[in-house]
Design an enzyme around this catalytic site. Structure first.
Site, PDB file in Angstrom:
ATOM      1  N   GLU A   3       0.724  -1.091   0.076  1.00 16.84           N
ATOM      2  CA  GLU A   3       0.020   0.230  -0.038  1.00 16.84           C
ATOM      3  C   GLU A   3       1.030   1.318   0.098  1.00 16.84           C
ATOM      4  O   GLU A   3       0.439   2.273   0.357  1.00 16.84           O
ATOM      5  CB  GLU A   3      -1.050   0.217   1.186  1.00 16.84           C
ATOM      6  CG  GLU A   3      -1.871  -1.055   1.224  1.00 16.84           C
ATOM      7  CD  GLU A   3      -2.854  -1.267   0.265  1.00 16.84           C
ATOM      8  OE1 GLU A   3      -3.072  -0.291  -0.562  1.00 16.84           O
ATOM      9  OE2 GLU A   3      -3.549  -2.313   0.076  1.00 16.84           O
ATOM     10  N   HIS A  24      -2.538   1.571   8.567  1.00 16.46           N
ATOM     11  CA  HIS A  24      -3.639   0.982   7.845  1.00 16.46           C
ATOM     12  C   HIS A  24      -3.753  -0.362   8.682  1.00 16.46           C
ATOM     13  O   HIS A  24      -2.897  -1.021   8.781  1.00 16.46           O
ATOM     14  CB  HIS A  24      -3.384   0.840   6.504  1.00 16.46           C
ATOM     15  CG  HIS A  24      -4.176  -0.459   5.629  1.00 16.46           C
ATOM     16  ND1 HIS A  24      -5.663  -0.133   5.716  1.00 16.46           N
ATOM     17  CD2 HIS A  24      -4.062  -1.535   5.173  1.00 16.46           C
ATOM     18  CE1 HIS A  24      -6.086  -1.124   4.932  1.00 16.46           C
ATOM     19  NE2 HIS A  24      -5.161  -2.194   4.681  1.00 16.46           N
ATOM     20  N   HIS A  36      -7.024  -3.716   9.863  1.00 18.91           N
ATOM     21  CA  HIS A  36      -8.225  -4.439   9.517  1.00 18.91           C
ATOM     22  C   HIS A  36      -8.964  -4.825  10.853  1.00 18.91           C
ATOM     23  O   HIS A  36      -9.204  -6.100  11.247  1.00 18.91           O
ATOM     24  CB  HIS A  36      -7.785  -5.965   8.839  1.00 18.91           C
ATOM     25  CG  HIS A  36      -7.057  -5.705   7.623  1.00 18.91           C
ATOM     26  ND1 HIS A  36      -6.480  -6.636   6.712  1.00 18.91           N
ATOM     27  CD2 HIS A  36      -6.763  -4.862   6.631  1.00 18.91           C
ATOM     28  CE1 HIS A  36      -5.983  -6.187   5.897  1.00 18.91           C
ATOM     29  NE2 HIS A  36      -6.199  -5.229   5.708  1.00 18.91           N
ATOM     30  N   GLU A  83     -16.554  10.611  23.445  1.00 17.19           N
ATOM     31  CA  GLU A  83     -15.252  10.873  23.019  1.00 17.19           C
ATOM     32  C   GLU A  83     -15.100  11.234  21.610  1.00 17.19           C
ATOM     33  O   GLU A  83     -13.973  11.963  21.243  1.00 17.19           O
ATOM     34  CB  GLU A  83     -14.126   9.940  23.839  1.00 17.19           C
ATOM     35  CG  GLU A  83     -14.129   8.680  22.990  1.00 17.19           C
ATOM     36  CD  GLU A  83     -13.074   7.660  23.605  1.00 17.19           C
ATOM     37  OE1 GLU A  83     -13.398   6.406  23.815  1.00 17.19           O
ATOM     38  OE2 GLU A  83     -11.898   7.936  24.002  1.00 17.19           O
ATOM     39  N   HIS A  92     -12.767  -3.804   3.675  1.00 22.55           N
ATOM     40  CA  HIS A  92     -11.586  -4.049   4.046  1.00 22.55           C
ATOM     41  C   HIS A  92     -10.817  -3.589   5.331  1.00 22.55           C
ATOM     42  O   HIS A  92     -10.189  -4.370   6.066  1.00 22.55           O
ATOM     43  CB  HIS A  92     -10.709  -3.418   2.646  1.00 22.55           C
ATOM     44  CG  HIS A  92      -9.396  -3.531   2.714  1.00 22.55           C
ATOM     45  ND1 HIS A  92      -8.596  -3.653   1.509  1.00 22.55           N
ATOM     46  CD2 HIS A  92      -8.172  -3.683   3.618  1.00 22.55           C
ATOM     47  CE1 HIS A  92      -7.395  -3.969   1.816  1.00 22.55           C
ATOM     48  NE2 HIS A  92      -7.272  -3.714   2.847  1.00 22.55           N
TER      49      HIS A  92
HETATM   50  O1  2HA Z   1      -1.289  -6.899   3.307  1.00 23.39           O
HETATM   51  O2  2HA Z   1      -3.310  -4.965   4.277  1.00 23.39           O
HETATM   52  O3  2HA Z   1      -4.237  -3.999   2.043  1.00 23.39           O
HETATM   53  C1  2HA Z   1      -1.572  -5.794   3.409  1.00 23.39           C
HETATM   54  C2  2HA Z   1      -2.915  -5.248   3.420  1.00 23.39           C
HETATM   55  C3  2HA Z   1      -3.346  -4.616   2.197  1.00 23.39           C
HETATM   56 ZN    ZN Z   2      -5.252  -4.148   4.168  1.00 22.65          ZN
END
Ligand code: 2HA
Ligand code: ZN
Length: 273
Positions: free
Chosen positions: A115, A139, A141, A169, A210
């Site tokens: 990414e 980033h 998940h 909050e 995602h």
């Molecule tokens: O593998 O999260 O979006 C990394 C990620 C791809």
């Molecule tokens: Zn990801």
């Protein structure tokens, strides 16, 4: 002293591990990047051994000459603490903002996060709109937030209100709200363009089905932002599981936060007075 003893590198490693412990980084999911400060760059010159230039996959002239500490493509966030030199890398951006080269890390080979275009385009926007204050792009998940993207309409207002209403909050922690990117192919320039467009306005950009990106000034604040968003999403999942809201925080309640907390919430997320 080793590179991994340097304060900002330790902060990066700590954050990667905290996210892993939260369950946000299954397998190689998620990635992290940090825009290194000039005085930190001069501190680590001796550790640098530049490799070949490679294309970033997008153009970020606003980051020309900057250095970033980034997680590695295909590397597991859960392994960063144990083996930082093989799971993360320090990269340098060239004078055009088109190529990068690894100058430390990924010792057994590898590339920066898949990414990278999203990370660097987000950094470029955030560096500009925060006058250089934001340095961390993260980033992850997290399951509850992702679950909500299957149930709530995929628009900025719905997600902002849902998350704000689930914890008092939230409007204080992310007063500008959150943006939503519809499902797109990850890893490329197109999704990076959409995400960085949202970063002009927000510190949080959700990727439907995602995960999400958060931006912040330092490791603690950026991790805390992700944590706050996911906690609120978890409450929303519980509330929906109990049959939905019977009462909530109102638009006028949100307006009342302005005085004591010094925040002005965008009227586009509030009901008309
Ligand atoms: O593998 O999260 O979006 C990394 C990620 C791809
Ligand atoms: Zn990801």
């Amino acid at each position: 002293m080793a590179m991994t003893d340097i304060t900002f590198v330790r902060g990066f490693i700590h954050m990667a591990n905290e996210g892993y412990l939260r369950g946000w980084h299954e397998r190689n999911g998620g990635n992290l990047s940090y825009r290194v400060k000039p005085d930190e760059v001069s501190q680590i010159r001796d550790y640098m051994a530049p490799r070949k230039w490679a294309p970033i996959g997008t153009c970020v002239p606003g980051l020309a000459g900057e250095f970033f500490l980034v997680s590695g493509s295909g590397k597991f966030m859960g392994n960063v603490k144990e083996d930082p030199a093989n799971t993360i890398a320090l990269i340098e951006v060239d004078s055009q903002g088109e190529n990068y080269r690894i100058v430390w890390g990924l010792e057994a080979g590898g590339r920066p996060t898949s990414e990278l275009p999203s990370h660097l385009m987000n950094h470029e926007v955030k560096k500009r709109v925060t006058n250089g204050a934001h340095r961390v792009i993260y980033h992850a998940h997290p399951a509850n937030l992702i679950a909500l993207t299957f149930v709530l309409p995929l628009d900025d207002r719905t997600f902002t209100r849902a998350l704000w209403e689930m914890a008092t909050e939230c409007p204080v922690v992310f007063p500008s709200g959150v943006g939503v990117v519809p499902w797109m192919v990850p890893g490329g320039r197109e999704i990076a363009v959409e995400t960085s467009r949202l970063m002009e306005t927000y510190d949080v950009a959700i990727w439907a089905h995602h995960g999400l990106f958060c931006s912040g000034e330092d490791f603690d604040l950026t991790f805390g932002l992700m944590d706050t968003v996911e906690k609120s999403a978890e409450i929303m999942v519980k509330v929906l599981s109990m049959g939905g809201k019977r009462q909530t925080i109102t638009s006028d309640n949100f307006r009342e936060l302005a005085g004591p907390f010094g925040i002005t919430l965008p009227e586009k997320f509030l009901d008309p007075q």
